[in-house]
Write a protein that holds these residues in place. Structure first.
Motif, PDB file in Angstrom:
ATOM      1  N   ASP A 200      -1.855  -3.888   8.560  1.00 42.84           N
ATOM      2  CA  ASP A 200      -3.142  -4.016   7.870  1.00 42.84           C
ATOM      3  C   ASP A 200      -3.027  -4.908   6.635  1.00 42.84           C
ATOM      4  N   CYS A 201      -2.005  -4.666   5.821  1.00 43.39           N
ATOM      5  CA  CYS A 201      -1.813  -5.489   4.617  1.00 43.39           C
ATOM      6  C   CYS A 201      -1.429  -6.912   4.987  1.00 43.39           C
ATOM      7  N   GLY A 202      -0.625  -7.065   6.026  1.00 45.53           N
ATOM      8  CA  GLY A 202      -0.240  -8.391   6.490  1.00 45.53           C
ATOM      9  C   GLY A 202      -1.448  -9.178   6.964  1.00 45.53           C
ATOM     10  N   GLN A 203      -2.346  -8.510   7.681  1.00 45.62           N
ATOM     11  CA  GLN A 203      -3.566  -9.169   8.165  1.00 45.62           C
ATOM     12  C   GLN A 203      -4.457  -9.580   7.004  1.00 45.62           C
ATOM     13  N   ALA A 204      -4.586  -8.716   6.013  1.00 46.62           N
ATOM     14  CA  ALA A 204      -5.420  -9.039   4.847  1.00 46.62           C
ATOM     15  C   ALA A 204      -4.842 -10.243   4.097  1.00 46.62           C
ATOM     16  N   HIS A 205      -3.529 -10.274   3.918  1.00 44.74           N
ATOM     17  CA  HIS A 205      -2.883 -11.396   3.235  1.00 44.74           C
ATOM     18  C   HIS A 205      -3.043 -12.683   4.046  1.00 44.74           C
ATOM     19  N   ALA A 206      -2.879 -12.597   5.354  1.00 48.08           N
ATOM     20  CA  ALA A 206      -3.023 -13.771   6.221  1.00 48.08           C
ATOM     21  C   ALA A 206      -4.445 -14.325   6.158  1.00 48.08           C
ATOM     22  N   GLN A 207      -5.432 -13.446   6.106  1.00 52.46           N
ATOM     23  CA  GLN A 207      -6.827 -13.899   6.032  1.00 52.46           C
ATOM     24  C   GLN A 207      -7.097 -14.619   4.717  1.00 52.46           C
ATOM     25  N   LYS A 208      -6.562 -14.086   3.598  1.00 46.61           N
ATOM     26  CA  LYS A 208      -6.730 -14.746   2.305  1.00 46.61           C
ATOM     27  C   LYS A 208      -6.084 -16.126   2.312  1.00 46.61           C
ATOM     28  N   GLU A 209      -4.897 -16.220   2.893  1.00 47.13           N
ATOM     29  CA  GLU A 209      -4.180 -17.491   2.977  1.00 47.13           C
ATOM     30  C   GLU A 209      -4.952 -18.492   3.842  1.00 47.13           C
ATOM     31  N   LYS A 210      -5.502 -18.008   4.938  1.00 49.73           N
ATOM     32  CA  LYS A 210      -6.288 -18.858   5.844  1.00 49.73           C
ATOM     33  C   LYS A 210      -7.530 -19.389   5.129  1.00 49.73           C
ATOM     34  N   ASP A 211      -8.225 -18.531   4.404  1.00 55.03           N
ATOM     35  CA  ASP A 211      -9.417 -18.949   3.675  1.00 55.03           C
ATOM     36  C   ASP A 211      -9.078 -19.969   2.592  1.00 55.03           C
ATOM     37  N   TYR A 212      -7.955 -19.766   1.900  1.00 50.72           N
ATOM     38  CA  TYR A 212      -7.525 -20.708   0.863  1.00 50.72           C
ATOM     39  C   TYR A 212      -7.181 -22.067   1.471  1.00 50.72           C
ATOM     40  N   LYS A 213      -6.429 -22.069   2.565  1.00 51.70           N
ATOM     41  CA  LYS A 213      -6.014 -23.325   3.178  1.00 51.70           C
ATOM     42  C   LYS A 213      -7.186 -24.076   3.797  1.00 51.70           C
ATOM     43  N   ALA A 214      -8.223 -23.349   4.199  1.00 47.00           N
ATOM     44  CA  ALA A 214      -9.407 -24.003   4.762  1.00 47.00           C
ATOM     45  C   ALA A 214     -10.100 -24.859   3.708  1.00 47.00           C
ATOM     46  N   LYS A 215      -9.937 -24.492   2.430  1.00 53.07           N
ATOM     47  CA  LYS A 215     -10.536 -25.263   1.344  1.00 53.07           C
ATOM     48  C   LYS A 215      -9.691 -26.474   0.963  1.00 53.07           C
ATOM     49  N   CYS A 216      -8.477 -26.546   1.468  1.00 48.99           N
ATOM     50  CA  CYS A 216      -7.525 -27.603   1.088  1.00 48.99           C
ATOM     51  C   CYS A 216      -7.416 -28.673   2.162  1.00 48.99           C
ATOM     52  N   THR A 217      -8.549 -29.118   2.683  1.00 54.34           N
ATOM     53  CA  THR A 217      -8.540 -30.177   3.678  1.00 54.34           C
ATOM     54  C   THR A 217      -9.357 -31.352   3.171  1.00 54.34           C
ATOM     55  N   ALA A 218      -8.987 -32.539   3.622  1.00 56.45           N
ATOM     56  CA  ALA A 218      -9.695 -33.746   3.218  1.00 56.45           C
ATOM     57  C   ALA A 218      -9.454 -34.825   4.259  1.00 56.45           C
ATOM     58  N   PRO A 219     -10.405 -35.761   4.411  1.00 53.38           N
ATOM     59  CA  PRO A 219     -10.148 -36.885   5.316  1.00 53.38           C
ATOM     60  C   PRO A 219      -9.147 -37.836   4.654  1.00 53.38           C
ATOM     61  N   THR A 220      -8.171 -38.299   5.404  1.00 53.28           N
ATOM     62  CA  THR A 220      -7.142 -39.148   4.814  1.00 53.28           C
ATOM     63  C   THR A 220      -7.582 -40.602   4.728  1.00 53.28           C
ATOM     64  N   TYR A 221      -8.620 -40.979   5.449  1.00 51.06           N
ATOM     65  CA  TYR A 221      -9.165 -42.335   5.371  1.00 51.06           C
ATOM     66  C   TYR A 221     -10.610 -42.293   5.851  1.00 51.06           C
ATOM     67  N   ASN A 222     -11.323 -43.361   5.654  1.00 50.23           N
ATOM     68  CA  ASN A 222     -12.736 -43.412   6.021  1.00 50.23           C
ATOM     69  C   ASN A 222     -12.916 -43.069   7.493  1.00 50.23           C
ATOM     70  N   LYS A 223     -13.753 -42.118   7.778  1.00 51.90           N
ATOM     71  CA  LYS A 223     -14.064 -41.640   9.126  1.00 51.90           C
ATOM     72  C   LYS A 223     -12.847 -41.028   9.818  1.00 51.90           C
TER      73      LYS A 223
ATOM     74  N   CYS B  31       0.808  -1.227   0.000  1.00 58.91           N
ATOM     75  CA  CYS B  31       0.000   0.000   0.000  1.00 58.91           C
ATOM     76  C   CYS B  31       0.840   1.276   0.000  1.00 58.91           C
ATOM     77  N   GLY B  32       2.130   1.169   0.249  1.00 59.32           N
ATOM     78  CA  GLY B  32       2.990   2.337   0.236  1.00 59.32           C
ATOM     79  C   GLY B  32       3.010   3.132   1.526  1.00 59.32           C
ATOM     80  N   GLU B  33       2.315   2.681   2.550  1.00 58.53           N
ATOM     81  CA  GLU B  33       2.294   3.374   3.843  1.00 58.53           C
ATOM     82  C   GLU B  33       3.556   3.043   4.631  1.00 58.53           C
ATOM     83  N   GLU B  34       3.883   3.908   5.577  1.00 57.93           N
ATOM     84  CA  GLU B  34       5.017   3.661   6.453  1.00 57.93           C
ATOM     85  C   GLU B  34       4.612   2.702   7.569  1.00 57.93           C
TER      86      GLU B  34
END
Length: 72
Positions: free
Chosen positions: A27-50, A9-12
């Motif tokens: 502020d920019c770090g928090q926004a980037h961290a939130q995007k990363e968190k939302d992306y990683k939340a979609k990248c989960t799966a069960p590794t075996y039945n139940k 953002c160019g701010e000090e």
């Protein structure tokens, strides 16, 4: 100079934060961290039945998950 310039953002922001290796203001770090968190939340799966959901980070892990328990 006690301040560094945010690469997004160019701010000090505090030079101590830059010295720790951060290239963005809080502020920019928090926004980037939130995007990363939302992306990683979609990248989960069960590794075996139940099984518990786990973070899947590579294509090889995806292939391994679907091979588990398969005799074909």
């Amino acid at each position: 100079m006690n301040f560094a310039i945010c690469h997004f953002c160019g701010e000090e922001y505090n030079k101590k934060r830059y010295d720790l290796g951060y290239l963005s203001c809080l502020d920019c770090g928090q926004a980037h961290a939130q995007k990363e968190k939302d992306y990683k939340a979609k990248c989960t799966a069960p590794t075996y039945n139940k099984g518990a959901y786990q973070y899947v980070s590579t294509k090889a892990q995806v292939v391994g998950i679907f091979k588990c328990g398969s005799n074909k």
